[in-house]
Design a protein around this motif. Structure first.
Motif, PDB file in Angstrom:
ATOM      1  N   VAL A 235      46.930  54.406  20.376  1.00 52.99           N
ATOM      2  CA  VAL A 235      44.839  53.839  20.258  1.00 52.99           C
ATOM      3  C   VAL A 235      44.657  52.109  19.894  1.00 52.99           C
ATOM      4  N   PHE A 236      45.312  51.896  19.432  1.00 49.73           N
ATOM      5  CA  PHE A 236      44.770  50.539  19.124  1.00 49.73           C
ATOM      6  C   PHE A 236      45.298  49.424  20.110  1.00 49.73           C
ATOM      7  N   SER A 237      46.048  50.089  20.692  1.00 46.86           N
ATOM      8  CA  SER A 237      46.820  49.312  21.716  1.00 46.86           C
ATOM      9  C   SER A 237      46.037  47.976  22.678  1.00 46.86           C
ATOM     10  N   LEU A 238      46.864  47.110  23.440  1.00 49.20           N
ATOM     11  CA  LEU A 238      46.052  45.734  23.344  1.00 49.20           C
ATOM     12  C   LEU A 238      44.789  46.337  25.331  1.00 49.20           C
ATOM     13  N   GLU A 239      45.703  47.690  25.654  1.00 54.81           N
ATOM     14  CA  GLU A 239      44.985  47.369  26.708  1.00 54.81           C
ATOM     15  C   GLU A 239      43.315  48.720  26.197  1.00 54.81           C
ATOM     16  N   ASN A 240      42.789  48.854  25.235  1.00 60.80           N
ATOM     17  CA  ASN A 240      42.132  49.175  24.896  1.00 60.80           C
ATOM     18  C   ASN A 240      41.157  47.869  24.931  1.00 60.80           C
ATOM     19  N   SER A 241      41.933  46.617  24.153  1.00 61.99           N
ATOM     20  CA  SER A 241      41.132  45.384  24.236  1.00 61.99           C
ATOM     21  C   SER A 241      41.195  44.842  25.372  1.00 61.99           C
ATOM     22  N   PHE A 242      41.619  45.328  26.179  1.00 63.41           N
ATOM     23  CA  PHE A 242      41.069  44.201  27.580  1.00 63.41           C
ATOM     24  C   PHE A 242      39.732  45.457  27.741  1.00 63.41           C
ATOM     25  N   LEU A 243      40.018  46.432  27.714  1.00 67.81           N
ATOM     26  CA  LEU A 243      39.009  46.956  28.016  1.00 67.81           C
ATOM     27  C   LEU A 243      37.501  46.554  27.002  1.00 67.81           C
ATOM     28  N   LEU A 244      37.530  46.421  26.255  1.00 67.33           N
ATOM     29  CA  LEU A 244      36.366  46.032  24.713  1.00 67.33           C
ATOM     30  C   LEU A 244      36.328  44.705  25.785  1.00 67.33           C
ATOM     31  N   LEU A 245      36.300  43.798  26.322  1.00 61.32           N
ATOM     32  CA  LEU A 245      36.311  42.542  26.626  1.00 61.32           C
ATOM     33  C   LEU A 245      35.942  43.012  28.339  1.00 61.32           C
ATOM     34  N   PHE A 246      35.468  43.987  28.817  1.00 58.24           N
ATOM     35  CA  PHE A 246      35.694  44.048  29.976  1.00 58.24           C
ATOM     36  C   PHE A 246      33.701  44.799  29.635  1.00 58.24           C
ATOM     37  N   MET A 247      33.754  45.922  29.058  1.00 59.22           N
ATOM     38  CA  MET A 247      33.120  46.421  28.105  1.00 59.22           C
ATOM     39  C   MET A 247      31.756  44.796  28.016  1.00 59.22           C
ATOM     40  N   ILE A 248      32.252  44.504  27.233  1.00 57.35           N
ATOM     41  CA  ILE A 248      31.175  43.030  27.078  1.00 57.35           C
ATOM     42  C   ILE A 248      30.181  41.947  28.232  1.00 57.35           C
ATOM     43  N   ILE A 249      32.103  42.046  29.006  1.00 57.49           N
ATOM     44  CA  ILE A 249      31.429  41.003  30.499  1.00 57.49           C
ATOM     45  C   ILE A 249      30.801  42.160  31.397  1.00 57.49           C
ATOM     46  N   ILE A 250      31.106  43.042  31.570  1.00 56.55           N
ATOM     47  CA  ILE A 250      29.742  43.785  32.904  1.00 56.55           C
ATOM     48  C   ILE A 250      28.707  44.542  31.979  1.00 56.55           C
ATOM     49  N   GLY A 251      28.420  44.687  30.362  1.00 59.88           N
ATOM     50  CA  GLY A 251      27.112  44.348  29.968  1.00 59.88           C
ATOM     51  C   GLY A 251      26.309  43.792  29.421  1.00 59.88           C
ATOM     52  N   GLY A 252      26.875  42.761  29.578  1.00 60.05           N
ATOM     53  CA  GLY A 252      26.304  41.259  29.436  1.00 60.05           C
ATOM     54  C   GLY A 252      26.706  40.509  27.823  1.00 60.05           C
ATOM     55  N   SER A 253      27.362  39.515  28.523  1.00 57.36           N
ATOM     56  CA  SER A 253      28.177  38.648  27.136  1.00 57.36           C
ATOM     57  C   SER A 253      27.072  37.952  26.028  1.00 57.36           C
ATOM     58  N   GLY A 254      27.015  37.993  24.862  1.00 55.39           N
ATOM     59  CA  GLY A 254      26.355  37.552  23.987  1.00 55.39           C
ATOM     60  C   GLY A 254      25.069  38.359  23.665  1.00 55.39           C
ATOM     61  N   ARG A 255      24.548  39.692  24.119  1.00 56.48           N
ATOM     62  CA  ARG A 255      23.748  40.280  23.853  1.00 56.48           C
ATOM     63  C   ARG A 255      23.660  41.607  23.617  1.00 56.48           C
ATOM     64  N   HIS A 256      23.318  41.867  22.539  1.00 57.35           N
ATOM     65  CA  HIS A 256      23.374  43.015  21.851  1.00 57.35           C
ATOM     66  C   HIS A 256      23.768  44.422  22.506  1.00 57.35           C
ATOM     67  N   VAL A 257      22.078  44.207  23.796  1.00 61.51           N
ATOM     68  CA  VAL A 257      21.946  45.525  24.355  1.00 61.51           C
ATOM     69  C   VAL A 257      23.280  45.054  25.117  1.00 61.51           C
TER      70      VAL A 257
END
Ligand SMILES: Nc1ncnc2c1ncn2[C@@H]1O[C@H](COP(=O)(O)OP(=O)(O)O)[C@@H](O)[C@H]1O
Ligand SMILES: [Mg+2]
Lengths: 313, 260
Positions: A235-257
């Motif tokens: 569950v805590f694999s690296l794959e998820n760490s990358f997914l997390l990074l993608f979430m931020i980049i696609i959502g808009g880095s630096g903004r909570h929304v």
């Protein structure tokens, strides 16, 4: 109505909907919803670390696992009272983050990424080799959230706890972001030399951010531990760490929304994409990332235009 | 007579065999504009870096407001009230213009992260004081029309004014300006000169580093001339321009003295 009133109403409405959902969803959707909430909490913290403070770290899930394993081992394997186990797990996350941060935050960009990857592997190996204490690669199961001060938190009420976890994370990060400390973090991200000349102790700011966000990740990990009452290293694999990074980049880095939008969209996307693209939905994500970087560096949040560019969201 | 705000004694910086700054003494008083001039390679930037704390002296001491800051890191010097601008503008590109300025106020906030999270009342007061000060400096530097602009779209001259505002927002006692006129248009230079005079009039000590004597000398109360790391003159601008050693230093280097 003044800005403060609108702000308070926004929070109230958001909380109302988020809590209301806990009571109307069926068991399958409750499971999806709870995991989505964990992702949102994780994304909020990681966004602060990566998007606001500019630290490219891959240790976020490692700290979530420290929190999750910490609380389960302390309360169920070692039999400590839950409240104590909970507090100790958080303290362990904070201390571990502090120890990792002192050398790691001296490193820039790529080297910080490497150091945090190495730390993640170390945590992973420790869990894998932890024998009966960690359950090894099979993980831990057969535990339950004990009654807390006589209250048995079950069903929708546990989902409410996770909503509160997200709200707490968002509340802390919003406060910090709007303060001198949030400005210092962004300044260090944008131009460390100039930040230092303005009186910012760069090393201190970097360590504080790392400890704060990693501890919040640990808290999210604790929340996760009781979603399925199963934790395992995968569950805590690296794959998820990358997914997390993608979430931020696609959502808009630096903004909570942005972090919240990215987490919701990317977490739910496979459910929509899987019937169409099968297991190749990661490929679709990859294309989305490239498109986001090329055409919308401010991500989904940039489409909303809630605040001016450059202004703290 | 009270001691000068900034006292530099025997400042020396060697780079291998090269002595970039040699046994330099500098005194800077409150409200004084001191120009540090000299041809290219004289050691001005090195001196600036040593005082700002981004470089360490080989020997010598730097005393600021009675405190030896020779070994203090740059951020600690800023916190003590010794701030600077950069020759090449260094804005925080992802932040609003006001936030850029507010970063300069960093050291004036007391308490830690816990106070921030708990929303301590004192912090709210410090925040509104900081914002008032930032607004005042936006007014003072004439950046008002650009507050909503993305800082990466500022002109070079506006960027320079942002640097100045950012260095002033903490109410420093001394400000170090690294070639502030370089790259500015004639009108911008004139405006900057007025601003620098106003800064000194507020009682802030100004150390102005430039090789363009024509910008610096009319503005300065006093000037120090460096050549090959050594001080060759120290006095009022009127005396400096007539000093044979200074004329000799700039001779054959008139291009260096003239171009901004
Ligand atoms: N980091 C450095 N390493 C080696 N030599 C340097 C370094 N910085 C400056 N110098 C040398 O020191 C001398 C003074 O340079 P500098 O302080 O930049 O002069 P100025 O700013 O007056 O033009 C020059 O000869 C320069 O080449
Ligand atoms: Mg120079």
């Amino acid at each position: 109505m003044n800005g403060r009133g609108v702000h308070a109403l926004g929070w109230l409405a958001g909380m109302g909907v988020a809590i209301g959902l806990a009571f109307v969803l069926g068991s399958y959707h409750t499971d999806v919803y709870r995991k989505m909430l964990i992702w949102v909490a994780m994304a909020l913290g990681f966004n602060f670390l990566f998007g606001v403070a500019g630290q490219i770290a891959f240790s976020h899930f490692a700290f979530a696992s420290v929190g999750a394993y910490g609380v389960v081992i302390l309360s169920h394997q070692l039999g400590l009272p839950f409240g104590l186990a909970f507090v100790l797990a958080i303290v362990i996350c904070g201390l571990t983050a502090f120890i990792v941060a002192i050398p790691a935050t001296r490193l820039e960009g790529f080297y910080l990424a490497l150091a945090t990857l190495a730390f993640s592997q170390l945590v992973r190996v420790t869990i894998d080799e932890g024998g009966a204490l960690t359950g090894g690669t099979g993980g831990l199961a057969n535990y339950r959230l004990p009654p807390f001060f006589g209250v048995d938190v079950r069903g929708p009420w546990y989902t409410v706890c996770l909503v509160l976890l997200v709200a707490f994370t968002l509340w802390i990060l919003t406060r910090v972001d709007a303060s001198w400390f949030g400005r210092a973090c962004r300044a260090v991200r944008d131009n460390p030399r100039a930040a230092e000349a303005m009186g910012v102790d760069i090393a201190r700011a970097r360590i504080l951010v790392f400890v704060m966000t990693s501890t919040l990740a640990g808290l999210a990990g604790i929340g996760y531990a009781y979603v399925d009452n199963v934790i395992n290293p995968a569950v805590f694999s690296l794959e998820n760490s990358f997914l997390l990074l993608f979430m931020i980049i696609i959502g808009g880095s630096g903004r909570h929304v942005g972090a919240m939008l990215g987490a919701v969209v990317l977490y739910l996307a496979p459910f929509a994409l899987e019937p169409v693209a099968g297991n190749h939905y990661m490929l679709v994500f990859g294309v989305l990332i490239v498109l986001a970087i090329l055409f919308r560096p401010d991500g989904l949040a940039g489409l909303l235009r809630i605040t001016r560019p450059g202004k703290a969201a | 007579m009270s001691a000068p705000l900034l006292q530099v004694r025997g400042l020396t910086r060697r780079f291998g065999g090269l002595v970039a700054v040699s046994d330099l003494d500098v005194d800077l008083g409150r409200g004084e504009i001191l120009a540090l001039i000299g041809p290219n390679g004289a050691g001005k930037t090195t001196t600036f870096n040593l005082i700002a704390g981004v470089d360490r002296p080989t020997s010598g001491t730097i005393v600021f407001d009675g405190r030896d800051i020779s070994r203090q890191p740059a951020h600690a010097r800023a916190a003590l009230g010794l701030t600077r601008t950069f020759q090449h503008n260094m804005p925080f590109a992802g932040m609003s213009l006001t936030d850029n300025i507010l970063v300069g106020r960093h050291a004036r906030f007391t308490g830690g992260l816990v106070d921030v999270i708990l929303g301590a009342r004192r912090l709210r007061e410090q925040e509104s004081a900081a914002r008032r000060k930032a607004d005042e400096l936006i007014e003072f530097t004439g950046l008002g029309a650009r507050v909503d602009a993305d800082v990466s779209t500022l002109s070079f001259g506006e960027g320079r004014l942002l640097e100045v505002a950012r260095a002033l927002v903490s109410d420093p006692r001394a400000i170090l300006l690294d070639e502030p006129a370089a790259g500015l248009t004639g009108a911008e230079v004139a405006r900057l000169a007025r601003i620098i005079a106003d800064i000194a009039a507020r009682g802030i000590a100004v150390l102005l580093i430039d090789h363009d004597m024509r910008f610096v000398l009319p503005l300065a109360h006093r000037a120090i001339v460096l050549k090959f790391g050594e001080k060759i003159a120290d006095g009022p601008p009127r005396d400096i321009v007539n000093d044979p050693a200074v004329i000799a230093a700039y001779l054959g280097n008139s291009a260096g003295a003239a171009h901004a």
